[in-house]
Design a protein around this motif. Structure first.
Motif, PDB file in Angstrom:
ATOM      1  N   GLN A   1     -85.731  71.357  17.644  1.00 37.98           N
ATOM      2  CA  GLN A   1     -85.567  72.551  18.022  1.00 37.98           C
ATOM      3  C   GLN A   1     -86.393  73.691  16.375  1.00 37.98           C
ATOM      4  OE1 GLN A   1     -84.502  74.537  20.479  1.00 37.98           O
ATOM      5  NE2 GLN A   1     -83.939  72.546  21.116  1.00 37.98           N
ATOM      6  N   GLY A   2     -86.701  72.849  16.066  1.00 39.28           N
ATOM      7  CA  GLY A   2     -87.797  73.055  14.765  1.00 39.28           C
ATOM      8  C   GLY A   2     -87.326  73.239  13.612  1.00 39.28           C
ATOM      9  N   TYR A   3     -85.937  73.858  13.105  1.00 39.35           N
ATOM     10  CA  TYR A   3     -85.369  74.099  12.248  1.00 39.35           C
ATOM     11  C   TYR A   3     -83.979  73.366  12.512  1.00 39.35           C
ATOM     12  CZ  TYR A   3     -81.564  76.871  15.024  1.00 39.35           C
ATOM     13  OH  TYR A   3     -80.958  76.975  15.950  1.00 39.35           O
ATOM     14  N   GLY A   4     -84.180  72.358  13.017  1.00 36.24           N
ATOM     15  CA  GLY A   4     -83.151  71.074  13.135  1.00 36.24           C
ATOM     16  C   GLY A   4     -83.262  70.854  14.804  1.00 36.24           C
ATOM     17  N   VAL A   5     -82.217  70.124  14.511  1.00 35.62           N
ATOM     18  CA  VAL A   5     -82.298  68.898  16.043  1.00 35.62           C
ATOM     19  C   VAL A   5     -80.296  69.708  17.514  1.00 35.62           C
ATOM     20  CG1 VAL A   5     -81.118  66.902  15.242  1.00 35.62           C
ATOM     21  CG2 VAL A   5     -82.721  66.911  16.918  1.00 35.62           C
ATOM     22  N   GLN A   6     -81.023  69.810  18.464  1.00 33.83           N
ATOM     23  CA  GLN A   6     -79.831  69.467  19.121  1.00 33.83           C
ATOM     24  C   GLN A   6     -79.644  68.323  20.301  1.00 33.83           C
ATOM     25  OE1 GLN A   6     -80.840  72.208  23.317  1.00 33.83           O
ATOM     26  NE2 GLN A   6     -78.488  71.767  23.638  1.00 33.83           N
ATOM     27  N   LEU A   7     -78.355  68.005  19.617  1.00 33.95           N
ATOM     28  CA  LEU A   7     -78.218  66.918  20.337  1.00 33.95           C
ATOM     29  C   LEU A   7     -77.423  67.285  21.656  1.00 33.95           C
ATOM     30  CD1 LEU A   7     -76.667  65.228  17.382  1.00 33.95           C
ATOM     31  CD2 LEU A   7     -79.080  65.457  18.603  1.00 33.95           C
ATOM     32  N   VAL A   8     -77.614  66.275  22.828  1.00 30.16           N
ATOM     33  CA  VAL A   8     -77.171  65.539  24.058  1.00 30.16           C
ATOM     34  C   VAL A   8     -76.704  64.483  23.989  1.00 30.16           C
ATOM     35  CG1 VAL A   8     -77.206  65.973  26.732  1.00 30.16           C
ATOM     36  CG2 VAL A   8     -78.632  67.212  25.391  1.00 30.16           C
ATOM     37  N   PHE A   9     -74.383  65.145  24.253  1.00 29.71           N
ATOM     38  CA  PHE A   9     -73.337  63.870  24.576  1.00 29.71           C
ATOM     39  C   PHE A   9     -73.530  63.217  25.745  1.00 29.71           C
ATOM     40  CE2 PHE A   9     -72.677  65.631  19.780  1.00 29.71           C
ATOM     41  CZ  PHE A   9     -73.038  64.665  19.129  1.00 29.71           C
ATOM     42  N   SER A  10     -72.567  61.774  25.851  1.00 27.75           N
ATOM     43  CA  SER A  10     -72.613  61.723  26.839  1.00 27.75           C
ATOM     44  C   SER A  10     -71.367  61.804  27.493  1.00 27.75           C
ATOM     45  CB  SER A  10     -72.424  59.807  26.515  1.00 27.75           C
ATOM     46  OG  SER A  10     -71.209  59.581  25.982  1.00 27.75           O
ATOM     47  N   ASP A  11     -70.318  63.043  27.086  1.00 28.40           N
ATOM     48  CA  ASP A  11     -69.114  62.958  26.893  1.00 28.40           C
ATOM     49  C   ASP A  11     -69.848  65.182  27.690  1.00 28.40           C
ATOM     50  OD1 ASP A  11     -69.566  65.007  24.873  1.00 28.40           O
ATOM     51  OD2 ASP A  11     -67.608  64.309  24.213  1.00 28.40           O
ATOM     52  N   GLY A  12     -70.749  64.882  27.744  1.00 30.02           N
ATOM     53  CA  GLY A  12     -72.080  66.289  28.175  1.00 30.02           C
ATOM     54  C   GLY A  12     -71.710  67.736  27.215  1.00 30.02           C
ATOM     55  N   HIS A  13     -71.412  67.097  26.256  1.00 30.00           N
ATOM     56  CA  HIS A  13     -71.336  68.669  24.922  1.00 30.00           C
ATOM     57  C   HIS A  13     -72.263  68.765  24.803  1.00 30.00           C
ATOM     58  CE1 HIS A  13     -69.671  71.176  22.781  1.00 30.00           C
ATOM     59  NE2 HIS A  13     -70.072  70.322  21.354  1.00 30.00           N
ATOM     60  N   GLU A  14     -73.573  69.801  24.757  1.00 32.58           N
ATOM     61  CA  GLU A  14     -74.267  69.890  24.091  1.00 32.58           C
ATOM     62  C   GLU A  14     -74.882  71.023  23.578  1.00 32.58           C
ATOM     63  OE1 GLU A  14     -76.526  71.296  28.949  1.00 32.58           O
ATOM     64  OE2 GLU A  14     -76.923  68.890  27.958  1.00 32.58           O
ATOM     65  N   ARG A  15     -73.692  72.007  22.762  1.00 34.54           N
ATOM     66  CA  ARG A  15     -73.752  73.884  22.273  1.00 34.54           C
ATOM     67  C   ARG A  15     -74.469  73.079  21.522  1.00 34.54           C
ATOM     68  NH1 ARG A  15     -69.007  76.879  24.123  1.00 34.54           N
ATOM     69  NH2 ARG A  15     -70.678  78.251  22.842  1.00 34.54           N
ATOM     70  N   GLY A  16     -74.657  72.509  20.832  1.00 35.40           N
ATOM     71  CA  GLY A  16     -74.245  72.303  19.286  1.00 35.40           C
ATOM     72  C   GLY A  16     -76.333  71.852  18.744  1.00 35.40           C
ATOM     73  N   ILE A  17     -76.298  72.839  17.873  1.00 32.38           N
ATOM     74  CA  ILE A  17     -77.905  73.022  17.547  1.00 32.38           C
ATOM     75  C   ILE A  17     -77.589  72.734  15.816  1.00 32.38           C
ATOM     76  CG2 ILE A  17     -79.809  73.445  16.437  1.00 32.38           C
ATOM     77  CD1 ILE A  17     -79.837  75.380  19.194  1.00 32.38           C
ATOM     78  N   TYR A  18     -77.741  71.358  15.192  1.00 31.56           N
ATOM     79  CA  TYR A  18     -77.538  70.431  14.247  1.00 31.56           C
ATOM     80  C   TYR A  18     -79.054  71.295  12.972  1.00 31.56           C
ATOM     81  CZ  TYR A  18     -74.037  68.240  16.434  1.00 31.56           C
ATOM     82  OH  TYR A  18     -72.965  67.211  16.905  1.00 31.56           O
ATOM     83  N   PRO A  19     -78.731  72.177  12.220  1.00 31.74           N
ATOM     84  CA  PRO A  19     -79.326  71.855  11.753  1.00 31.74           C
ATOM     85  C   PRO A  19     -80.540  70.704  10.127  1.00 31.74           C
ATOM     86  CG  PRO A  19     -78.237  73.896  11.079  1.00 31.74           C
ATOM     87  CD  PRO A  19     -77.836  72.697  12.239  1.00 31.74           C
TER      88      PRO A  19
END
Length: 91
Positions: A65-83
């Motif tokens: 995402q430029g300033y970080g990374v969005q991680l998509v997890f096997s449990d379906g969670h994908e809301r966090g963008i990790y700077p």
């Protein structure tokens, strides 16, 4: 500061980051899920609770995402963008 390289090992359940200063960082997928920076997960932790995360959870997709990374997890969670700075602080 952004990493020079980013790798994801599903079998070892680790995210690998190589930083410009020479540091190599291995981050466990389950711990990354527990430390998700999305507003819902942060609010949960601020209340003194620890998110219940299956130790077998994996990162199944990595979206820069430029300033970080969005991680998509096997449990379906994908809301966090990790700077990038946040990931570096998890070392």
């Amino acid at each position: 500061m952004s990493p020079l390289a980013l790798g994801n090992s599903r079998s070892q359940r680790q995210l690998r980051l190589s930083w410009p200063d020479g540091r190599e960082q291995l981050l466990d997928h389950a711990e990354l899920r527990r430390q998700c920076p999305c507003s819902q997960c942060r609010a949960f932790r601020l209340r003194g609770m620890t998110p219940m995360v299956d130790s077998r959870v994996r990162v199944v997709e990595v979206v820069t995402q430029g300033y970080g990374v969005q991680l998509v997890f096997s449990d379906g969670h994908e809301r966090g963008i990790y700077p990038w700075a946040y990931l570096l602080s998890l070392a």
